[in-house]
Design a protein around this motif. Structure first.
Motif, PDB file in Angstrom:
ATOM      1  N   ALA B 103       9.989  48.451  30.467  1.00 23.50           N
ATOM      2  CA  ALA B 103       9.071  49.076  29.491  1.00 23.50           C
ATOM      3  C   ALA B 103       8.676  48.077  28.411  1.00 23.50           C
ATOM      4  O   ALA B 103       9.509  47.290  27.928  1.00 23.50           O
ATOM      5  CB  ALA B 103       9.737  50.291  28.860  1.00 23.50           C
ATOM      6  N   PHE B 107       6.714  51.704  24.390  1.00 23.42           N
ATOM      7  CA  PHE B 107       7.693  52.757  24.608  1.00 23.42           C
ATOM      8  C   PHE B 107       8.640  52.821  23.422  1.00 23.42           C
ATOM      9  O   PHE B 107       9.743  52.237  23.421  1.00 23.42           O
ATOM     10  CB  PHE B 107       8.454  52.531  25.921  1.00 23.42           C
ATOM     11  CG  PHE B 107       7.613  52.807  27.124  1.00 23.42           C
ATOM     12  CD1 PHE B 107       6.799  51.817  27.652  1.00 23.42           C
ATOM     13  CD2 PHE B 107       7.627  54.055  27.720  1.00 23.42           C
ATOM     14  CE1 PHE B 107       6.013  52.095  28.771  1.00 23.42           C
ATOM     15  CE2 PHE B 107       6.835  54.319  28.831  1.00 23.42           C
ATOM     16  CZ  PHE B 107       6.030  53.343  29.350  1.00 23.42           C
ATOM     17  N   THR B 135       1.149  58.906  27.718  1.00 25.13           N
ATOM     18  CA  THR B 135       1.657  58.430  29.009  1.00 25.13           C
ATOM     19  C   THR B 135       1.128  57.028  29.253  1.00 25.13           C
ATOM     20  O   THR B 135       0.131  56.605  28.659  1.00 25.13           O
ATOM     21  CB  THR B 135       1.203  59.328  30.172  1.00 25.13           C
ATOM     22  OG1 THR B 135      -0.231  59.358  30.193  1.00 25.13           O
ATOM     23  CG2 THR B 135       1.752  60.731  30.050  1.00 25.13           C
ATOM     24  N   THR B 141       2.832  54.725  39.122  1.00 19.72           N
ATOM     25  CA  THR B 141       3.781  55.565  38.395  1.00 19.72           C
ATOM     26  C   THR B 141       3.301  55.795  36.971  1.00 19.72           C
ATOM     27  O   THR B 141       2.867  54.851  36.295  1.00 19.72           O
ATOM     28  CB  THR B 141       5.165  54.898  38.368  1.00 19.72           C
ATOM     29  OG1 THR B 141       5.540  54.518  39.691  1.00 19.72           O
ATOM     30  CG2 THR B 141       6.193  55.850  37.792  1.00 19.72           C
ATOM     31  N   THR B 142       3.403  57.034  36.557  1.00 17.95           N
ATOM     32  CA  THR B 142       3.033  57.382  35.177  1.00 17.95           C
ATOM     33  C   THR B 142       4.303  57.650  34.395  1.00 17.95           C
ATOM     34  O   THR B 142       5.132  58.471  34.800  1.00 17.95           O
ATOM     35  CB  THR B 142       2.130  58.611  35.165  1.00 17.95           C
ATOM     36  OG1 THR B 142       0.933  58.318  35.893  1.00 17.95           O
ATOM     37  CG2 THR B 142       1.752  58.988  33.741  1.00 17.95           C
ATOM     38  N   TYR B 143       4.398  56.974  33.276  1.00 15.43           N
ATOM     39  CA  TYR B 143       5.584  57.113  32.445  1.00 15.43           C
ATOM     40  C   TYR B 143       5.202  57.854  31.178  1.00 15.43           C
ATOM     41  O   TYR B 143       4.204  57.554  30.528  1.00 15.43           O
ATOM     42  CB  TYR B 143       6.153  55.745  32.081  1.00 15.43           C
ATOM     43  CG  TYR B 143       6.582  54.954  33.269  1.00 15.43           C
ATOM     44  CD1 TYR B 143       5.699  54.067  33.905  1.00 15.43           C
ATOM     45  CD2 TYR B 143       7.878  55.060  33.775  1.00 15.43           C
ATOM     46  CE1 TYR B 143       6.088  53.336  35.008  1.00 15.43           C
ATOM     47  CE2 TYR B 143       8.276  54.330  34.890  1.00 15.43           C
ATOM     48  CZ  TYR B 143       7.371  53.481  35.502  1.00 15.43           C
ATOM     49  OH  TYR B 143       7.756  52.772  36.601  1.00 15.43           O
ATOM     50  N   LYS B 144       6.017  58.824  30.837  1.00 17.04           N
ATOM     51  CA  LYS B 144       5.719  59.654  29.671  1.00 17.04           C
ATOM     52  C   LYS B 144       6.454  59.089  28.470  1.00 17.04           C
ATOM     53  O   LYS B 144       7.601  58.655  28.552  1.00 17.04           O
ATOM     54  CB  LYS B 144       6.189  61.087  29.931  1.00 17.04           C
ATOM     55  CG  LYS B 144       5.580  62.098  28.988  1.00 17.04           C
ATOM     56  CD  LYS B 144       5.876  63.505  29.494  1.00 17.04           C
ATOM     57  CE  LYS B 144       5.588  64.539  28.416  1.00 17.04           C
ATOM     58  NZ  LYS B 144       4.274  64.376  27.818  1.00 17.04           N
TER      59      LYS B 144
END
Lengths: 438, 327
Positions: B103, B107, B135, B141-144
């Protein structure tokens, strides 16, 4: 402190009332402005308020009432009203929020907390919806105009006759000054004695502090048929007397008849002439009625002409005819008779020429009455030939048949320092006999 | 759903937060309030000011006062999107190699994007998704992002040469644009004293928890607003459009594009948060007034004539405020 619902009701009632006033003013504004314009024109032009204005008054009242009812009864949008009240009372949208959360169950618990923001003593609803000038001005204007017009209707017409008693300052003018005042075209006014009017010394001038009537002044002016002045003490002889309107009308009709009968080809009275004479006969004293009856029953031209001449030469008959009321349409008939005769005999004078040898009109020799008639004041300025003699100018160029114009008279009258109302009355007379213009 | 207990708890927590941040920051009370409101409304803030005014300190103090993860990104022209988002890297474990997402600085809970206008549009766009959607998509891939999440970007109003001005689409995603002004004499003396004596500036301890912030956010959404006040906000936003009947003459003359519906949403949410900070239970016109300028100033686009004549957007907004009435 009042509950929110009670506050809302008070504010709504106040808002409806102010809206009713506004609607009433708006709806009646158009009529009110029409009423204002019409009334102003009527007053300025000295006419009495016509019936039509009362109709406008009625319409204004009706529209105003309709506006009041609509303003009170039409539905209101309470949230908007409350927001306006919030702004007016600087309540930071408290009232409108209180109203909104009434419909949200999850927010109802906030009522007491939000309501605590209201002042402990809530202001009167009139502070939220005050009387604004622009809202009530039309309403007040309409109401004032309606009431004012109703009041004004009762005011009599402004055209009143000049009162009989008027203070007149003493006339102190020499004959030289008089002659200097006369216009150049007034040479025809000179009487045979070479003097336009009697000397000022011959006039019995009133004291400056005593009110003097026109009749009193002119009663001292006495001229005989030859134009020579006579003493004021010689009563019962050649002095001016007033003429009634009916007398002039009847006399003028008879003189016209005389002219008509003297023309070739006219043997008897026409139906119009008979109808006119019948109108006078119906309201005439017995001797006048009898004379008119004889005239109407004349079998031929010479008999009719004789009756007319007898009537016109009989002062008693002319005196008696003064008691007649003015027949309706008699003037119009007389005018129509004159007009017919004028068109048929354009070159002939319409009535007997009463000018003297020099062509100057003379005063009518008659007796001074004991009492004045209503219209007696300005009639004193009447000379027999003044209203009806053909003008010295060519007919096309002349707008009237007056030998003597008002402007000529005005110059003379102004030299006598008469009151302005007297001058107005004389002008009104000339306007009348000239048919609207002098 | 808003309850009285939640309302009281949220109001108390926010008061503590304001007090904690205020102990560190001298002046700039309006900027601090704006950032707190943005935090409560799930929004982002663009801070504009010359260097050295304490923009970074404000963000740091806020992050420390809410006890959440803080991340600072210094934007430069050579910064790549992967530098801020993160990237997949090969890692080896148990004899196996695999790609593992590492990340990036995005993030965190509180992001300070310093001098955002110095980064390339590509990198700026990488920030957009995080700001708006919370996001980040890397590969497939989607990261929240972890809530609460707030991006506080800064930009220097001078030294615009060689920079990449933020496009209107990205500007519109910032809830507020706050101008950090130069301190006055008294404030400057205080700043210099704090930084030159004793232990210097000490960041505040955590005054509220993550749960307090999330609770406060739910309470903010429950603050009632009257329909008439909501309509008033709509008229204010519409008045920024040249073709609107509510628009004053200056807007008609100098504005090319007005504020979007996002501005109306931002204004209402901000007004609710302001009411909560003031201890009120409903939105008042005064709350609208407090947030009006900062929610709209970065959303108006001048036409050529407006730019040529150097028309100030603040002056245009003043005309809008004067022209549009509450009732």
């Amino acid at each position: 402190m009042l509950s929110p619902s009670v506050l809302f009701e008070q504010l709504e009632r106040r808002a409806r009332t102010m809206r009713a006033v506004r609607y009433s003013g708006l709806l009646s504004a158009g009529c009110a402005v029409t009423l204002l314009a019409t009334s102003s024109l009527m007053l300025l032009s000295r006419y009495s308020i016509p019936y039509a204005v009362l109709v406008v008054v009625g319409a204004t009242v009706v529209l105003g009432l309709v506006g009041l009812v609509l303003g009170l009864r039409l539905p209101v949008h309470l949230p908007t009203l409350l927001l306006r009240a919030d702004v007016a009372l600087d309540l930071e949208a408290t009232l409108s929020t209180l109203h909104d959360i009434q419909s949200r169950p999850d927010h109802r618990w906030l009522t007491s907390r939000i309501a605590s923001r209201l002042p402990a003593e809530f202001p009167h609803p009139s502070k939220a919806f005050p009387v604004r000038v622009r809202e009530v001005s039309l309403f007040v204007l309409a109401a004032a105009l309606v009431l004012g017009t109703i009041f004004v209707v009762n005011i009599p017409a402004r055209t009143e006759l000049v009162p009989e008693t008027l203070p007149v300052p003493p006339v102190q003018m020499s004959s030289d000054n008089l002659s200097a005042l006369t216009p150049s075209g007034a040479g025809d006014l000179a009487d045979p004695s070479g003097q336009q009017f009697p000397d000022a010394s011959e006039l019995s001038t009133p004291e400056s502090t005593d009110p003097v009537s026109l009749s009193e002044i002119l009663s001292s002016i006495q001229l005989d048929a030859s134009g020579e002045s006579t003493s004021a003490d010689d009563s019962g002889t050649t002095i001016l007397r007033p003429r009634s309107h009916a007398e002039v009308t009847l006399e003028s009709i008879l003189r016209q008849l005389e002219e008509n009968l003297r023309e070739d080809g006219i043997q008897v009275l026409s139906p119009d002439e008979i109808a006119t004479l019948q109108t006078f006969r119906d309201s005439a004293p017995s001797e006048v009625a009898q004379a008119l009856e004889q005239l109407m029953q004349a079998s031929d031209n010479s008999e009719a002409l004789q009756h007319v001449s007898d009537f016109l030469e009989d002062p008693q008959l002319l005196e008696s005819s003064r008691e007649l009321t003015i027949p309706s349409g008699a003037d119009a008939r007389a005018d129509s008779l004159r007009d017919i005769e004028t068109s048929e005999n354009a070159s002939m004078p319409m009535f007997e020429d009463t000018t003297d040898d020099q062509g100057s009109p003379a005063f009518v020799p008659t007796t001074l009455p004991n009492s004045e008639s209503e219209e007696g004041s300005y009639m004193y300025y009447l000379t027999k030939g003044v209203p009806i003699e053909p003008s010295a100018e060519p007919r096309e160029a002349s707008s009237s048949n007056l030998e003597l114009s008002y402007e000529q008279i005005e110059t003379i009258l102004s030299g006598r320092a008469l009151a302005p109302d007297v001058l107005d009355t004389v002008k009104a007379y000339f306007d009348r006999i000239a048919g609207g213009g002098s | 759903m808003i309850t009285e207990a939640n309302l009281e708890r949220a109001a108390g927590a926010l008061k503590s937060l304001q007090s904690a941040v205020g102990q560190v920051i001298v002046g700039h009370s309006d900027v601090v309030r704006t950032t707190i409101i943005a935090l409560l409304c799930n929004g982002n803030v663009l801070l504009e000011g010359v260097p050295g005014l304490g923009k970074t300190l404000i963000v740091k103090a806020l992050a420390h006062a809410i006890g959440l993860h803080f991340s600072r990104i210094q934007f430069t022209p050579d910064l790549m999107p992967a530098d801020i988002i993160g990237t997949d890297i090969i890692s080896e474990a148990d004899g196996h190699r695999k790609f593992e997402f590492s990340a990036g600085p995005l993030f965190a809970n509180v992001i300070l994007a310093d001098e955002i206008n110095r980064a390339t549009p590509k990198t700026q766009s990488a920030l957009l998704e995080a700001m708006e959607e919370r996001t980040v998509t890397v590969g497939t891939t989607t990261y929240k992002m972890e809530e609460p999440y707030i991006v506080l970007a800064t930009q220097n109003p001078i030294e615009m040469e060689g920079t990449y001005p933020l496009p209107e689409a990205q500007l519109d995603r910032f809830m507020f644009k706050a101008s950090v002004r130069f301190p006055d004499e008294r404030e400057l003396s205080d700043i210099s004293m704090r930084n030159t004596e004793g232990d210097g500036i000490q960041l505040p301890p955590a005054a509220i928890t993550r749960e307090d912030i999330l609770l406060a956010r739910s309470v903010v959404r429950g603050i009632p607003i009257a329909d008439g006040v909501r309509d008033y906000v709509s008229r204010l936003v519409l008045a920024t459009h040249a073709d609107s009947k509510h628009a004053p003459a200056q807007i008609r003359e100098f504005v090319e594009h007005g504020a979007s519906p996002r501005a109306a949403i931002a204004m209402i949410m901000a007004a609710k948060a302001n009411a909560l900070l003031e201890g009120e239970a409903h939105v008042r016109p005064a709350d609208i007034e407090k947030v009006f300028h900062s929610t709209l100033v970065h959303r108006l686009i001048l036409n050529f004539r407006g730019e040529a004549e150097g028309i100030s957007i603040s002056s245009l907004l003043s005309e809008v405020w004067k022209r549009v009435s509450l009732s």
